[in-house]
Design an enzyme around this catalytic site. Structure first.
Site, PDB file in Angstrom:
ATOM      1  N   GLY A 293       0.528  -2.836   5.590  1.00 33.86           N
ATOM      2  CA  GLY A 293       0.456  -2.725   4.374  1.00 33.86           C
ATOM      3  C   GLY A 293       1.935  -3.599   3.766  1.00 33.86           C
ATOM      4  N   SER A 294       1.835  -3.036   2.518  1.00 29.74           N
ATOM      5  CA  SER A 294       2.971  -3.747   1.696  1.00 29.74           C
ATOM      6  C   SER A 294       4.189  -4.604   2.927  1.00 29.74           C
ATOM      7  CB  SER A 294       3.128  -3.428   0.639  1.00 29.74           C
ATOM      8  OG  SER A 294       1.871  -2.670  -0.308  1.00 29.74           O
ATOM      9  N   THR A 295       4.575  -3.111   3.574  1.00 33.00           N
ATOM     10  CA  THR A 295       5.985  -3.848   4.322  1.00 33.00           C
ATOM     11  C   THR A 295       6.121  -5.324   5.229  1.00 33.00           C
ATOM     12  OG1 THR A 295       4.586  -2.840   6.676  1.00 33.00           O
ATOM     13  CG2 THR A 295       6.549  -1.307   4.670  1.00 33.00           C
TER      14      THR A 295
END
EC number: 3.4.16.4
Length: 579
Positions: A293-295
């Site tokens: 995801g956004s990591t």
């Protein structure tokens, strides 16, 4: 007269024959005695010894496993194993109830087992007794019962470091974790001793040691047991507070590549593996793969800055928070923004913003950065069961796949890989090899992101944690911290698409942001209580563990707040922390 003559001549002849035969027999006996005791003495002695001299193995204990500071994590303790010769034991049936009671076994089951093996000459009765327990059974002097001295592994830290250290089997061979990965290094070489045994197989005399046992070598891990206890406690508490299914936490030294802590929940006690559930044995930090995801947005941003086409002050229009790509709609969690600079895109975790940047620079450049920092790549640790994940590389990248790659979908990584990638970013763009053993000299690294780009992204991630509207729950008291939250939907097993209301909450970061020392990744699987955003669930764990770890490592604080600032932080409203 003739009869008397012949009789007188015959008797002396018979007498001489008889005497001669007797003398011959005596001579033969004397010769045989001389032959046995003088001429063939050595040969016959050797033959006799061969029937009573035996070689017995001298057990060699495995090497000690310690943490980086010498704290024992796996030690070998002497134990007694009892065995029996069923043929002999069958002659003492009246002693079976007494023996079974001493062994803590059911008398009928014990008797059935002996009778089923009545024709054999060796069976184990029980293994791994303390020497005192073994001596107590041997003292009963039951015919056919004997003992062997062995070693058994004991793990002082128990469940706290179980997934990293692993365990051995009943024969003292590595079966999981470090015990398996370094089995050859840790395993000792048994020795041999020559003994005399009686007809019942009992040792009656030690003759000599023909080969000395060689103990295994000591192995110092990179793990810091103090940090491991801290991480274990906080991860366990986080799962309880959030009603989560599982979780992982990894701490890395950004300069040396050493894994300072690696913990998973659920876990198990390697000293007592009865009724052990397979799920508890999973080293999730290395085995479980997930969409990050956004990591991974910081790495997409690194590719944009490295391309020369973008700079931090550039503005991207993200209104109205959605972007249509054919039949696919990209959505932002926060849709109240219109224009964001590059730092704002990371703070707001804008999928629309990072997708527009990705369309401009191309998926190939993002793929290249992700590959170089180790996402979806072999870590080189050689850890048993470790999975590689997947970083797709299309010959031609469709727009939808370009966008999803940029904000962390369509690829799969492990927590260890994600921590390694953040460590490279924190180490001014230099990636050093991962290590589960203590590193005494800083290894050479590979520059995977330019120092200038890495420094810029570090500053952006510091703003993600410290700026208004950022992930304030990740703030570390006394230190500047940097990082990025993520919230990833879980793939449905067996069918296409994603499961309903099933998420992984993530946070990845490093500190101190001004001079990074350690990187950390927190993964909480399927939280079910207060929420599921990474900034809400995983960020507080990062904050607590990072604060404790830096203090344990004696890292000087670089951001001591004033009394007024501390009051403002405590009174901050519960908002922010988007994934």
């Amino acid at each position: 007269m003739k009869l008397n003559y012949f009789q007188g001549a015959l008797y002396p002849w018979r007498f001489c024959v008889i005497v001669g035969l007797l003398l011959a027999m005596v001579g033969a006996i004397v010769w045989r005695i001389v032959d046995l005791h003088v001429i063939d003495h050595d040969f016959l002695k050797g033959q006799g010894d061969a029937r009573s001299v035996r070689h017995i193995a001298i057990p060699a204990h495995r090497g000690l496993i310690t943490d980086r500071n010498g704290e024992p994590l796996a030690v070998s303790t002497p134990v007694t194993t009892l065995w029996a010769n069923p043929k002999e034991l069958m002659t003492a049936k009246e002693r079976w109830p007494q023996l079974a009671a001493a062994l803590g076994q059911d008398t009928k089951l014990f008797a059935d087992r002996i009778e089923q093996n009545a024709e054999r000459e060796f069976i184990y009765l029980v293994r791994g007794l303390t020497p005192e327990q073994g001596e107590g059974v041997i003292a009963l002097k039951v015919p056919g019962v004997y003992s062997i001295e062995e070693f058994r592994r004991f793990y002082p830290a128990g469940e706290v470091v179980a997934h990293a250290v692993g365990f051995t089997d009943v024969d003292d061979r590595g079966r999981e974790g470090i015990e398996l990965a370094f089995d050859e290094w840790l395993a000792g070489v048994p020795g041999k001793r020559q003994v005399l045994k009686d007809r019942r197989g009992r040792v009656i005399k030690d003759v000599q040691v023909t080969k000395n046992a060689k103990p295994g070598k000591t192995l110092a891990l990179s793990i810091d047991l103090r940090l491991q206890y801290l991480a274990h406690r906080e991860l366990r508490n986080a799962l309880l507070e959030n009603g989560a299914k599982a979780g992982s936490l990894v701490i890395m030294d950004v300069k040396t590549g050493e894994i300072l802590a690696m913990t998973n929940q659920p876990t198990y006690n390697p000293n007592n593996r009865r009724n052990l559930q397979p799920a508890a044995m999973r080293n999730r930090a290395m085995i479980d793969v997930f969409e990050p995801g956004s990591t991974v947005k910081p790495f997409s941003m690194s590719a944009a800055l490295a391309s020369g086409r973008w700079k931090p002050s550039d503005i991207v229009d993200v209104y109205p928070g959605t972007l249509q790509i054919g039949r696919y709609t990209i959505r932002d969690v926060s849709r109240n923004s219109r224009q964001l600079d590059l730092t704002g895109i990371l703070i707001k975790s804008s999928n629309v913003g990072i997708s527009k940047i990705a369309f401009d620079i191309g998926a190939e450049s993002i793929y290249s950065v992700m590959q170089q920092v180790g996402l979806g790549q072999d870590t080189g640790l050689g850890f048993p069961g470790e999975r590689v994940g997947n970083l797709p590389n299309h010959r031609k990248w469709p727009k939808a796949e370009t966008a999803t790659l940029a904000y962390g979908y369509g690829l799969s990584v492990t927590a260890i890989q994600l921590a390694h990638a953040y460590a490279a970013l924190a180490n001014d763009g230099k990636s050093v090899p991962l290590s589960m053993t203590r590193v005494d000299r800083v290894p050479d690294g590979v520059q995977v992101i330019s120092p200038e780009v890495a420094s810029t992204v570090q500053g952006m991630l510091q703003q993600v944690v410290e700026a208004q509207g950022g992930v304030f729950r990740a703030q570390v008291p006394g230190y500047h911290a940097a990082g990025k939250s993520g919230t990833a939907r879980k793939v449905s097993v067996g069918t296409k698409g994603y499961r309903e209301n099933a998420y992984r909450s993530l946070f990845a970061g490093f500190a101190p942001a001004t001079d990074p020392r350690i990187a950390m990744v927190v993964v909480i699987d399927e939280p079910s209580k207060a929420g599921y955003f990474g900034g809400l669930v995983s960020a507080p764990v990062f904050s607590k563990v990072m604060a404790g770890a830096l203090r344990l490592m004696n890292v000087p604080p670089d951001n001591l707040p004033t009394a007024t600032e501390q009051q403002q932080v405590n009174a901050a409203p519960a908002k922010g922390g988007r994934g």
